[in-house]
Scaffold this motif. Sequence first.
Motif: not given
Length: 367
Positions: A56-57, A59-62, A65, A109, A113, A115
């Motif tokens: 994922c990109y 702006w979706e990293w957590t 992860t 972003c 998106f 996010d």
Amino acid sequence: MPGVLRSGTGVLHEAETVWIAMLDGWAAQQFARNLSPGTVEARRATVLRFRQFADCYPWEWTAGTVDEFFLELRALKGAARSTVLGYQNALRMFLEYLTDPAYGWAEQCWDRFGDHPAQVFHEWNTARHAQDTVGAPGKRPYTRDELEDLFDCADERVLRIRRAGAKGWIPAFRTATIMKVAYAWGLRRNEVRSLDLVDFATNPQARQFGGAGIVYVRHGKAMRGSPPKRRAVLTVPEFGWAVDCVRQWAEDVRPLYAPAGSTGMWPSERGQDAITADSLSRAFTEVKREAGLDEDLDFHSLRRSYVTHLVEIGYDAFFIQQQVGHEHASTTSIYTGLSPDYRARVVDRAIARMAEAATSTDTDKES
């Protein structure tokens, strides 16, 4: 770059286009800091590897992860602790870049998106502040890549603290500048922390360095029972970049911090003319650990690096001895830890000379 990817502009494969622009923008930021292409490419490779794992990109990293990535890296692939620290440092700096309002990625972003990127590398889920040692390499010089990581981390701390609106950015700036001065002029901890403004002077033979062509050391290491040794250290062209660091601190930052009438180069938070040795050591250690470097690499390793790099560049041994204030040449030789790359170049040159000599001999015989 955000200036190119204007909000509302439609592009094919929008997410991938933004991702590539992020990587290019980060690379440009690092090159602007005069980092080597090798360092920039290694950090870029780390970010690409994490992106592939996360699927994922940014702006979706957590944080989850992050845990999964490093669990696999350590437990399944057996990565060394130093490797983990290096990866975490690179990824943290990438997200520092993306979340910096000056670059506009969060706004881009969000508009595109719904996010935005967030910093997911924290003290509680990374190993960069751990107290246990990475290895036991002994006292040695820093490699050039390690120095870049160290100085880059020190600069990042200044930016991070200042963006947070905290008051500690000036002491962090002071620490970053002291480290660079210690390396660029080969100074011991006590020598560098005891400098006054007047200890930086013009070298008539090298006016391009302005008021920092010579550094006068008044508190050099003394023989037992003798007063401190004094010496003058000339600024050499290969370390001329540090002149701008000194100028920025002395002219732009120090006046915001120094008490009235102070002449010390590095005034302390308590209004003293010089930061204490213990305070400097603690501040340096925090930066070194955050950069993920070996525990055995200490402040004095900056001086070892100065000696080693002057030798590798080709400066005369006696000149180096005078620069660092050693009584005996043998002492200077102890400080030298030539890099594998340098030794390889020496061997290559020797082989080339032998081949040239053999060719000349064969030519003479044919004649």
